[in-house]
Design a protein around this motif. Sequence first.
Motif, PDB file in Angstrom:
ATOM      1  N   PRO A 620       2.473  -7.171  -0.865  1.00  0.00           N
ATOM      2  CA  PRO A 620       3.622  -6.822  -1.594  1.00  0.00           C
ATOM      3  C   PRO A 620       4.812  -6.638  -0.297  1.00  0.00           C
ATOM      4  CG  PRO A 620       2.639  -5.016  -1.817  1.00  0.00           C
ATOM      5  CD  PRO A 620       1.624  -6.198  -1.348  1.00  0.00           C
ATOM      6  N   THR A 622       8.755  -6.071   0.862  1.00  0.00           N
ATOM      7  CA  THR A 622      10.194  -5.689   0.587  1.00  0.00           C
ATOM      8  C   THR A 622      11.355  -5.796   1.646  1.00  0.00           C
ATOM      9  OG1 THR A 622       9.319  -3.570  -0.411  1.00  0.00           O
ATOM     10  CG2 THR A 622      11.556  -3.436   0.063  1.00  0.00           C
ATOM     11  N   GLU A 637       8.610 -11.953  -1.532  1.00  0.00           N
ATOM     12  CA  GLU A 637       7.064 -12.247  -1.782  1.00  0.00           C
ATOM     13  C   GLU A 637       6.588 -13.664  -1.050  1.00  0.00           C
ATOM     14  OE1 GLU A 637       9.443 -14.011  -5.353  1.00  0.00           O
ATOM     15  OE2 GLU A 637       9.573 -12.127  -3.792  1.00  0.00           O
TER      16      GLU A 637
END
Length: 756
Positions: A620, A622, A637
């Motif tokens: 993941p 961010t 992503e």
Amino acid sequence: MVLAALLAALLAGSLAPAAAAADRSPTAVKADLPGNTPNQTGGKDYFIDARNGRDSAAGTSPQTAWRSLTKANATTFRPGDRVLLKAGEQWNDQQLWPKGSGSAGKPITISAYGDARARRPYIATNGKVPNPFRADGTKNSDTVGRTGAIVLRNQQYFEINNVELSNDDDFATDITTGSYVRDGIMVSINADLLPAGADSIMDHFRISNVYVHDLDGPSTWQKIHYGGVDFQVFGSRSYKDYGTGGYYFKDVRIENNTFTKVELHAVQFAFNWFAADGAGAGQYDESGKFHEGWEQLWVRTRDLYSRDVYIGHNYAESVGQGAIQLANTKNMTVEYNEVNGFLKRYAAVSCGLYLWAGADSVMQFNEVYGGPDNEYDGTPWDLEYTNFNVTYQFNYSHDNAAGWMAYMGNSSNSVARYNLSVNDNGVLVKNMLSTNYSPTYFANNTFVYDGADLGYVHDETFLSKVYFLNNIFYNSSRTKSTPWYRRTGALRQAVFANNDYYEASGTHSGQEPVDRAGPRLDPRFAGDPAKYVTGAGVDNIRTAAAHFKLRDDSPLIDAGRYNPHLGTEDFLGTHIYYGKAPDIGIAESPIGVKVTNPVDTDPIEDDPGDNRVNLALGKPVTASSTHPGAGGTLGAEKLTDGNPATRWAAADDATYPITLDIDFGAATTFDEVDLDEYTDSGTNPRVQTFDLRRWDAGTGAWVTFASRANGIGHDLAVTGFGSVTTSRLRVALTGKVPTEVYTPTLTEIAVHRAGE
């Protein structure tokens, strides 16, 4: 036997194009002219005789023929009618624009009558056409499309044949400035002039046995195409203001025509909307890639493709810009066309024969030679922007100084297979300006070149996956090995399998790609590569190809690798394949058992590229800022999905530093971080400075372990910081390139550890 041996010797060397030359002459003896035979469609025949006709006559017989084209221009013809021009006659300073349309089974025909031994009826328009520009330089929606010696506008069901056309007031002097636009046959859809509810699909055109020469225009781009045969769609407003599913041509055949000394093109298909540029004309595709309006993705999304088009057996010589330039069309076959010289006068970039913003089309059995020495395009072929399922196969190019194939990107399922290239000594695969939707395949091509004269095999950087399999790279130079690339990392996305790398010097380049199953052997061609066939005429193109088939003792027989993208037959029409495996090169040897239904048991797509473990893959991410556009496809992503065709982008109002945080989920050790920016035709690298930071769980803070001030660009491997162990990695983009306005966009972040 002596005659047979003599013929064989001729075929092994240069052949005079005697058969083709007869067809190019405007005074050649022909079969009886169509106008001398009865009208089979039930319409009326109208005759025009430049010397003996009278405009006051009925025009319905040779004895009562009209005199001028003006009379025909004032007449609305009905389905099945024929407009017949007398052979041997000439109409100066006139256009032919018959009004009306034909219907299914009853086309309106423009053709010839009289003595078949005479010159084709000749319309010498001499540049006497309306100017498509207003005084302020903008396009005039009323006069665009009216620039041909023969004009059709918002008309359909027409057949044009057996005429000669020119459109230049001074054959001896080339125009270099001004705003001249002159066509041979100009067929247009003018969206602004179609009444509400009118048919916007123009159906059934046949153009054959037409001789077009001496069309002149300035050697600068005017944003209006023109040429020997020109199909265009015009509209003064944005494409968004017009409907979908219309505004195109259907069922078109352009064949057996001759074009000499024409501008800009011999044959041209395109949209020419007036508002397809600027930021407002662009759109995002399903992958989040932004297409500027000129890339014409909107032709696909709004189903505006012309369709069911055949362009074949045409000869083009001394063309000002690109000879056969095609766009915005699907279900198109372009075959047996011969281009002898292009980009002869036009001071800009183009290619010999190509399709862009098209779909489901094939270019085959074409021959292109005499191209320029050009830094940019200039190649005979071009895998262009916004193409879907376009194949180049069985084509022969030779003696093109700029190279072999331009390669722009933004395409899907592009295939170039079983093509022959001889002395295209520029760049074999030139450019790549954008990532593709799906991989591109270069399979079973034969490249014969002089390494001392060749620029490079590839001059830029492949931005997404490209497969090279079963090709022959034959370097005839005895002094210099093949120069493969000029940019570090140029072949990063290229996979090479079962190609032959032959160096006449015996010395192989240190740049030569890794190819575990690729031989380095003399192919043992049937003919001497230095005596390749020229002048045979495009109808004998397989004679040229047969010169480069393999001898029965060639080490390249059964040395290739099967893949479905090879198709079903080779350049010579032989089934693929016989024996243990396909052969390498353009011709399959029918040796061994015929493999009727080949199966790909070893997909090249499974070949490892960078087989190191990417510790960031699927983790993941961010981002401190994400662009809201493109239908939400620009998320962070995309940076760890392993797909270089997807990307993340920061919002336009993002503030620096822009941070990208990868969560490994556990303590992870690495010593290399790879970064890649997204670039495209209008997108340059944007990051100037950045830091790499690790998360320190003990202090609850980010700690910088590497900083760079020289930008990112493509495939930047950041090393030299030792070994780092952390559960989270931050890429902090701290500053932009001073000349760039927009915020960063990246395709990948990969993390590696030596030995893994």
